[in-house]
Write a protein that holds these residues in place. Structure first.
Motif, PDB file in Angstrom:
ATOM      1  N   TYR B  25       0.854  -1.190   0.000  1.00  0.00           N
ATOM      2  CA  TYR B  25       0.000   0.000   0.000  1.00  0.00           C
ATOM      3  C   TYR B  25       0.890   1.240   0.000  1.00  0.00           C
ATOM      4  CZ  TYR B  25      -3.721  -3.195   1.491  1.00  0.00           C
ATOM      5  OH  TYR B  25      -4.623  -4.205   1.570  1.00  0.00           O
ATOM      6  N   ASN B  27       1.619   4.532   1.347  1.00  0.00           N
ATOM      7  CA  ASN B  27       1.300   5.445   2.448  1.00  0.00           C
ATOM      8  C   ASN B  27       1.849   6.842   2.211  1.00  0.00           C
ATOM      9  OD1 ASN B  27      -0.145   3.665   3.960  1.00  0.00           O
ATOM     10  ND2 ASN B  27       1.528   3.182   5.386  1.00  0.00           N
ATOM     11  N   VAL B  30      -0.621   9.326   1.051  1.00  0.00           N
ATOM     12  CA  VAL B  30      -1.539   9.695   2.130  1.00  0.00           C
ATOM     13  C   VAL B  30      -0.875  10.742   3.030  1.00  0.00           C
ATOM     14  CG1 VAL B  30      -2.933   8.828   4.043  1.00  0.00           C
ATOM     15  CG2 VAL B  30      -2.525   7.375   2.053  1.00  0.00           C
ATOM     16  N   ARG B  31       0.422  10.481   3.343  1.00  0.00           N
ATOM     17  CA  ARG B  31       1.137  11.420   4.207  1.00  0.00           C
ATOM     18  C   ARG B  31       1.175  12.821   3.580  1.00  0.00           C
ATOM     19  NH1 ARG B  31       7.485  10.832   5.823  1.00  0.00           N
ATOM     20  NH2 ARG B  31       7.743  10.828   3.555  1.00  0.00           N
ATOM     21  N   TYR B  95      -6.049   6.277   1.475  1.00  0.00           N
ATOM     22  CA  TYR B  95      -5.704   5.262   2.468  1.00  0.00           C
ATOM     23  C   TYR B  95      -6.739   4.133   2.470  1.00  0.00           C
ATOM     24  CZ  TYR B  95      -4.393   3.063   6.878  1.00  0.00           C
ATOM     25  OH  TYR B  95      -3.999   2.151   7.832  1.00  0.00           O
ATOM     26  N   SER B  96      -8.013   4.520   2.569  1.00  0.00           N
ATOM     27  CA  SER B  96      -9.049   3.502   2.748  1.00  0.00           C
ATOM     28  C   SER B  96      -9.311   2.714   1.473  1.00  0.00           C
ATOM     29  CB  SER B  96     -10.349   4.160   3.227  1.00  0.00           C
ATOM     30  OG  SER B  96     -10.787   5.102   2.276  1.00  0.00           O
ATOM     31  N   ARG B  99      -6.964  -0.238   0.922  1.00  0.00           N
ATOM     32  CA  ARG B  99      -7.195  -1.358   1.826  1.00  0.00           C
ATOM     33  C   ARG B  99      -8.514  -2.068   1.537  1.00  0.00           C
ATOM     34  NH1 ARG B  99      -3.474   2.115   3.197  1.00  0.00           N
ATOM     35  NH2 ARG B  99      -1.822   1.344   4.542  1.00  0.00           N
ATOM     36  N   LEU B 381      -4.891   8.018  11.777  1.00  0.00           N
ATOM     37  CA  LEU B 381      -3.991   7.664  10.669  1.00  0.00           C
ATOM     38  C   LEU B 381      -2.520   7.814  11.014  1.00  0.00           C
ATOM     39  CD1 LEU B 381      -5.334   9.171   7.303  1.00  0.00           C
ATOM     40  CD2 LEU B 381      -4.840   6.788   7.793  1.00  0.00           C
ATOM     41  N   MET B 385       0.333   5.065  10.452  1.00  0.00           N
ATOM     42  CA  MET B 385       1.279   5.096   9.341  1.00  0.00           C
ATOM     43  C   MET B 385       2.724   5.235   9.825  1.00  0.00           C
ATOM     44  SD  MET B 385      -0.480   7.020   6.139  1.00  0.00           S
ATOM     45  CE  MET B 385      -0.399   8.655   6.823  1.00  0.00           C
TER      46      MET B 385
END
Lengths: 64, 735
Positions: B25, B27, B30-31, B95-96, B99, B381, B385
């Motif tokens: 994934y 991340n 997202v960050r 993020y979601s 997953r 989150l 993370m």
């Protein structure tokens, strides 16, 4: 007043009827589908966010 | 028996012949979005605080054009909606979605194009809005080149999303994904349709629609921007992160399905409730009201679904700040989705419209629903993370209380201010005169409320700083997991479905079909609502005495747009006794046929200006001149900012030729070749104003100054209808 604005469109009276039919059938279909929905499917879908990872701190609250 | 077998075992059988695939994934993306959201959140809220302070202390505009209220108000709204909430939405979705679909994003290039493109747009907005480049459509103020960039970046996001859905390793799409799909599709439609403009130069354009049609398109967009940018993606996030944080499945999955489809079908129709009692055709107003009331059902279904997810876990809400944030967020969602339909009732709207009540309402949604859900998600989150625990639960609780108090101090004073001012506007003496005939009396009355509101905003912002500190400490304590390893069996190719499965199972597996269906649901509402009003163009009761603006007035109108006057002054007198008493004859649809764009406004921090030039209200040219130079000199106690630069700067008379010919392209009946007379016309009208200024107050100025164009425009407002009073009006009836 209402009719006045719609005079420009041909067969305008069909517009609201079509929308009503679309709405009605759709929601009726949805209700029927929900009523016959299998419990196993619902359970699987429900748990989807929870079972997607196995991170180390998944099960416990971050407070612990 | 088929029914006896669980779906899970079926899936196992289905996967049994396939190998388990390893993937990671992303991340990092997202960050990036989390950081951007927090940074722009602070910027956007600070600008909001500055605007709030200017409302009781006008000198807080620093005396600069770039920081005056009219220009920073759109900067604030755009920054918090698209930069703070927008970036947070992308963070939560990226993020979601990975997953829920058991797959990395479809394309890293598109992910980062989405990120950097979005930040470039925000930067462009932060530069152009203070410079006064604005289209004046609320929440769509950005000029056409930026609109095109938004469309491109949005499409990249959509392609990336659909691509990920297509390469997923999970057969079924969780309801959150449906909300994301609906968000993508609908925002794309809304944005494109509300951006149909005719460019004149790189940073100036006119909307193709005028007056009533433009208003309807704008509020169809404006309302649904709230629905599909601030609501549906966040409902998707709620359905993912709330179960995550509570560590238990959503209360009712079936209810979430009803929530989804009802919102998609109903929301799109409710836009006209922003235009109650205006010159919009009555049928469209009623349509907006009816659908708004219907919205209570799915919205409250969703709110209850969220709150009931916590059944049996309420003891944890007491200790866990993440759950606290989420519970308040969902409650705020419930409150604003009840308040919204109430505000769309005509008798309530009669009181609330144009007042601070609306501002309070949107901030319950913005600060409570969006803000608190975002904070809850970020607190969840970041530790995840960075593979660590939250630095300080105590500080997160401090943030929670600062934020909650901030919201209360923000909203309650504005409810009081809204009611007070509205009732003061409407109050008559026994003899039938307005008690507060001077608009300013109703403003000075509520200034203490404005001060309290700024305190609330400051508290809320302080909370955000506490969060930044806490999250940074958390991040430093952990180690960022850039790529999170995962594994899942691939999906069987050419899957044909199981016998006896429902049609929705089939549909929900087919992402593209799902997208098309959402498009149809949304487009139906749009088409039925908008097409008839487009045709109104030929049917709208036109008023023969309504003439196009002279070139100088048109220039003044563009300056009015540039300065964001529409943020505080409406141009729509509603058909009420107190309004006609205060401003004059109520506004008619036919008066706006040459208004590209419409400037009806949505808030009266100052008085309505639609009849400003009408003989009933008319002030001298020199009054306007000095009022722009220093409003307090003409109206002691006024909170209007000064506009001294209008007196100094000259406008570009040359550019008016293009503006006139653009207006003709859009259907404004300027005669062919009129462009060539523009310079002469401008000079003639301008010189007359210069002369009057000289006679009235010995003011020395020249006809090329912006103030002259502004005066010409303001004195023109409401004068068309005067001809009508002399009996020259004719009404064209449709053939």
């Amino acid at each position: 007043m209402f009719k006045y604005y719609f005079e420009g469109i041909k067969n305008v009276e069909i517009f609201p009827i079509i929308s009503l039919i679309i709405f009605f059938t759709f929601f009726l279909g949805m209700i029927v589908w929900l009523l016959v929905m299998k419990k196993s499917y619902v359970d699987k879908m429900k748990n989807m966010p929870l079972q997607s990872e196995d991170e180390p701190n998944e099960s416990k609250s971050f407070l612990l | 028996m088929m029914e006896g077998k669980t779906l899970a075992t079926e899936e196992k059988l289905e996967h049994s012949s396939l190998t388990v695939e390893k993937f990671a994934y992303d991340n990092h993306i997202v960050r990036l979005f989390v950081i951007a959201s927090v940074v722009f959140g602070i910027v956007g809220m600070s600008v909001g605080l500055m605007a709030a302070i200017q409302l009781f202390y006008p000198a807080a505009n620093l005396g600069l054009p770039f920081t005056s209220f009219g220009r920073i108000r759109p900067l604030h709204t755009n920054a918090v909606i698209f930069a703070f909430v927008g970036n947070a939405m992308f963070a939560g979705v990226y993020y979601s979605m990975q997953r829920l679909l058991k797959a990395r994003m479809f394309s890293d290039f598109l992910s980062y194009f989405n990120f950097w493109g979005w930040q470039a747009i925000i930067l462009a907005a932060a530069i152009t809005l203070p410079l006064g480049y604005t289209t004046s459509h609320e929440y769509a103020e950005l000029e056409w080149p930026i609109d095109i960039a938004i469309a491109l970046v949005w499409v990249a996001f959509g392609v990336n999303m659909i691509g990920t859905i297509l390469k997923r390793r999970e057969r079924h799409l969780y309801v959150a994904i449906w909300f994301y799909i609906a968000t993508f599709v609908t925002v794309a439609i809304l944005h494109i349709f509300n951006s149909i403009q005719l460019p004149i130069s790189i940073f100036k354009s006119y909307y193709v629609f005028a007056g009533v049609q433009d208003a309807l398109v704008q509020w169809w967009y404006g309302h649904n921007a709230v629905a599909f940018f601030l609501t549906t993606p966040f409902l998707g996030l709620m359905y993912y992160y709330l179960p995550k944080a509570a560590n238990r499945p959503v209360f009712s999955y079936k209810l979430s399905i009803i929530h989804f489809w009802s919102l998609i079908f109903i929301y799109i129709w409710a836009g006209p409730h922003h235009l109650l009692y205006t010159a919009l055709p009555d049928w469209a107003q009623s349509l907006g009201t009816v659908f708004s009331i219907m919205l209570i059902a799915p919205s409250w279904g969703g709110m209850l679904n969220g709150l009931l997810t916590l059944r049996g876990a309420w003891d944890r809400v007491r200790e866990d700040p993440i759950l606290k944030f989420m519970v308040v967020a969902v409650t705020a969602y419930g409150m604003s989705t009840f308040e919204g339909p109430m505000l769309s009732l005509k008798n309530v709207n009669w009181i609330s419209h144009y007042t601070d009540w609306t501002i309070a309402h949107v901030h319950i949604g913005g600060l409570g629903w969006n803000g608190f859900l975002i904070f809850g998600i970020f607190y969840w989150l970041v530790p995840k993370m960075w593979g660590t625990q939250l630095h300080s639960v105590k500080l997160a609780n401090t943030h929670f209380w600062l934020g909650t108090l901030g919201m209360i101090f923000y909203a309650l004073p504005l409810y009081v201010a809204g009611f007070t001012q509205s009732l003061m506007w409407k109050q008559f003496t026994p003899d039938g005169f307005l008690v507060y005939s001077n608009f300013l009396q109703t403003v000075t009355q509520i200034l203490p409320m404005y001060m309290l509101r700024a305190v609330g905003g400051a508290l809320y912002l302080a909370g955000v700083f506490v969060m930044v500190y806490n999250l940074m400490k958390t991040a430093y304590a952990g180690k960022f997991i850039r790529n999170e390893e995962a594994e899942a069996p691939a999906l069987q190719k050419n899957y044909v479905g199981k016998p006896n499965e429902g049609w929705h199972h089939r549909l929900e597996r087919r992402a593209v079909m799902m997208t098309v269906l959402v498009f149809i649901a949304v487009a139906t509402g749009g088409i039925i609502e908008i097409i008839p009003t487009m045709l109104v163009k030929s049917n709208v009761p036109s008023i023969a005495s309504v003439q196009p603006y002279t070139p100088l007035e048109l220039e003044g109108r563009d300056l009015y747009i540039r300065e964001g006057c529409v943020g505080c002054h409406s141009q729509m007198v509603r058909p009420f006794r107190d309004e006609t008493e205060r401003y004059g004859e109520y506004s008619k649809a036919g008066e706006f046929v040459y208004d590209h764009p419409f400037l009806w406004g949505s808030k009266r921090t100052g008085p309505d200006l639609h009849r400003e030039g009408h003989s009933k209200n008319r002030r001298s040219d020199s009054w306007h001149y000095f009022h722009m130079l220093e409003p307090q000199q003409m109206s002691p106690g006024s909170i209007m900012p000064p506009y001294p630069w209008l007196l100094e700067s000259s406008f570009d008379a040359e550019a008016l030729k293009d503006k006139i010919s653009a207006m003709r392209t859009l259907g404004v009946p300027y005669p062919e070749g009129y462009e060539n007379q523009v310079a002469e016309e401008v000079k003639k009208q301008g010189e007359a104003i210069v002369q009057r200024l000289k006679e009235e107050a010995k003011v020395k100025t020249s006809a090329d100054k912006e103030i002259v164009a502004m005066i010409a425009y303001l004195q023109r407002l409401g004068t068309d209808i005067e001809v009508k009073a002399e009996g020259e009006e004719t009404t064209n009836t449709p053939e």
